[in-house]
Design an enzyme around this catalytic site. Structure first.
Site, PDB file in Angstrom:
ATOM      1  N   ASP A   1      27.677  43.612  34.273  1.00 12.15           N
ATOM      2  CA  ASP A   1      27.852  43.827  32.983  1.00 12.15           C
ATOM      3  C   ASP A   1      29.251  44.685  32.737  1.00 12.15           C
ATOM      4  O   ASP A   1      30.017  44.935  33.783  1.00 12.15           O
ATOM      5  CB  ASP A   1      26.982  44.858  32.428  1.00 12.15           C
ATOM      6  CG  ASP A   1      26.779  46.384  33.116  1.00 12.15           C
ATOM      7  OD1 ASP A   1      27.212  46.610  34.370  1.00 12.15           O
ATOM      8  OD2 ASP A   1      26.143  47.219  32.548  1.00 12.15           O
TER       9      ASP A   1
ATOM     10  N   PHE B   1      34.993  42.177  36.276  1.00 10.61           N
ATOM     11  CA  PHE B   1      35.876  42.895  37.111  1.00 10.61           C
ATOM     12  C   PHE B   1      37.257  43.200  36.629  1.00 10.61           C
ATOM     13  O   PHE B   1      37.847  44.067  37.236  1.00 10.61           O
ATOM     14  CB  PHE B   1      36.045  42.108  38.345  1.00 10.61           C
ATOM     15  CG  PHE B   1      34.517  41.831  39.276  1.00 10.61           C
ATOM     16  CD1 PHE B   1      34.239  42.984  39.836  1.00 10.61           C
ATOM     17  CD2 PHE B   1      34.181  40.685  39.267  1.00 10.61           C
ATOM     18  CE1 PHE B   1      33.029  43.020  40.497  1.00 10.61           C
ATOM     19  CE2 PHE B   1      33.067  40.567  40.011  1.00 10.61           C
ATOM     20  CZ  PHE B   1      32.429  41.621  40.467  1.00 10.61           C
TER      21      PHE B   1
ATOM     22  N   TYR C   1      32.526  47.212  32.126  1.00 11.32           N
ATOM     23  CA  TYR C   1      32.980  48.582  32.437  1.00 11.32           C
ATOM     24  C   TYR C   1      32.396  49.371  31.196  1.00 11.32           C
ATOM     25  O   TYR C   1      32.796  49.268  30.247  1.00 11.32           O
ATOM     26  CB  TYR C   1      34.259  48.690  32.843  1.00 11.32           C
ATOM     27  CG  TYR C   1      34.933  48.089  34.008  1.00 11.32           C
ATOM     28  CD1 TYR C   1      34.358  48.355  35.181  1.00 11.32           C
ATOM     29  CD2 TYR C   1      35.829  47.105  33.824  1.00 11.32           C
ATOM     30  CE1 TYR C   1      34.828  47.841  36.290  1.00 11.32           C
ATOM     31  CE2 TYR C   1      36.334  46.730  34.959  1.00 11.32           C
ATOM     32  CZ  TYR C   1      35.851  46.860  36.220  1.00 11.32           C
ATOM     33  OH  TYR C   1      36.369  46.329  37.211  1.00 11.32           O
TER      34      TYR C   1
ATOM     35  N   HIS D   1      28.535  42.623  47.439  1.00 10.32           N
ATOM     36  CA  HIS D   1      29.339  43.072  46.375  1.00 10.32           C
ATOM     37  C   HIS D   1      30.541  43.768  46.932  1.00 10.32           C
ATOM     38  O   HIS D   1      30.460  44.510  47.958  1.00 10.32           O
ATOM     39  CB  HIS D   1      28.519  43.680  45.561  1.00 10.32           C
ATOM     40  CG  HIS D   1      29.002  43.758  44.096  1.00 10.32           C
ATOM     41  ND1 HIS D   1      30.016  45.010  43.739  1.00 10.32           N
ATOM     42  CD2 HIS D   1      28.747  43.201  43.128  1.00 10.32           C
ATOM     43  CE1 HIS D   1      30.176  44.839  42.690  1.00 10.32           C
ATOM     44  NE2 HIS D   1      29.367  43.903  42.296  1.00 10.32           N
TER      45      HIS D   1
END
Length: 229
Positions: A71, A84, A73, A194
């Site tokens: 999701d 990202f 920031y 991740h």
């Protein structure tokens, strides 16, 4: 008058495959939720015009790579609709992206530490897609389970079915679960932990995804990605 949720893009292909989603009950319920949240003064990120920036920036016919995020920031001024990535003036670089850049430098020698802005990747065919396209400011994961996942699952389904030889990059268990139905006989799937500081040391570092992506693209007659931003 309330502004309807709709997908406004310059190419017709996303609309061709996604337009029916906007009349389904889950999307109407999602829209009602977002309207209610904004009506009581909550700040929703990114701004409305950028909710579909990932699709606007990467037309379906140009998709060569899909990187799945979770999701946006939750910090005001950071999110702009592609996973990202953050707006150019954001400092310091978000920690997960910083780790992505460290692996990029080690893998292919590209130094992007001067900016967190990944829009140039998106415009070359890298679909930077979050599973959830909005978030309440200051509250990570606040819109999980509200309906976005169904919509972005449809996006993944469309790419899987309609495109050939796409590289799907699945970082972390969440992304890997979301990509479990990808047809590995027609696409390349790259899996790794991740890039979050909590998990990057478990195998993200040293996974060399960027060289793998470009080698695959070249092997299948496609132009490689210029990772510089």
């Amino acid at each position: 008058m309330k502004q309807a949720i709709e997908l406004k893009i310059s190419t017709s292909l996303w609309n061709r495959y996604l337009k029916d989603e906007f009349s389904k009950s889950y999307m109407r319920e999602l829209y009602a939720f977002l309207e209610e949240e904004m009506a009581i003064g909550k700040t929703i990120l990114p701004k409305r015009s950028l909710w579909f920036n990932a699709l606007n920036s990467t037309p379906l016919e140009r998709v060569k790579v899909v990187i799945l995020g979770q999701d946006p920031y939750p910090t005001v001024g950071h999110a702009h609709g592609i996973c990202f990535s953050a707006m150019p003036n954001v400092k310091p670089i978000p920690k997960s992206l910083l780790n992505i850049y460290r692996e990029l430098k080690d893998d292919v020698g590209v130094d992007n530490f001067h900016t967190p802005y990944l829009q140039p990747w998106a415009e070359q065919g890298v679909l930077l897609l979050n599973a959830v396209l909005t978030v309440e400011a200051g509250k990570t994961n606040s819109h999980i389970g509200r309906g976005w996942e169904e919509f972005t699952s449809k996006v993944i389904e469309v790419v899987n079915k309609e495109c050939q030889n796409v590289v799907f990059v699945l970082w972390g268990a969440y992304a890997q679960k979301r990509g479990s139905s990808i047809d590995v006989t027609k696409h390349l799937v790259i899996k790794a932990p991740h890039p979050s500081p909590l998990s990057a040391y478990r195998g993200f570092f040293g996974s060399r995804p960027f060289s793998q992506i470009n080698n695959y693209l070249l092997t299948h007659g496609k132009e490689e990605i210029d990772w510089r931003v």
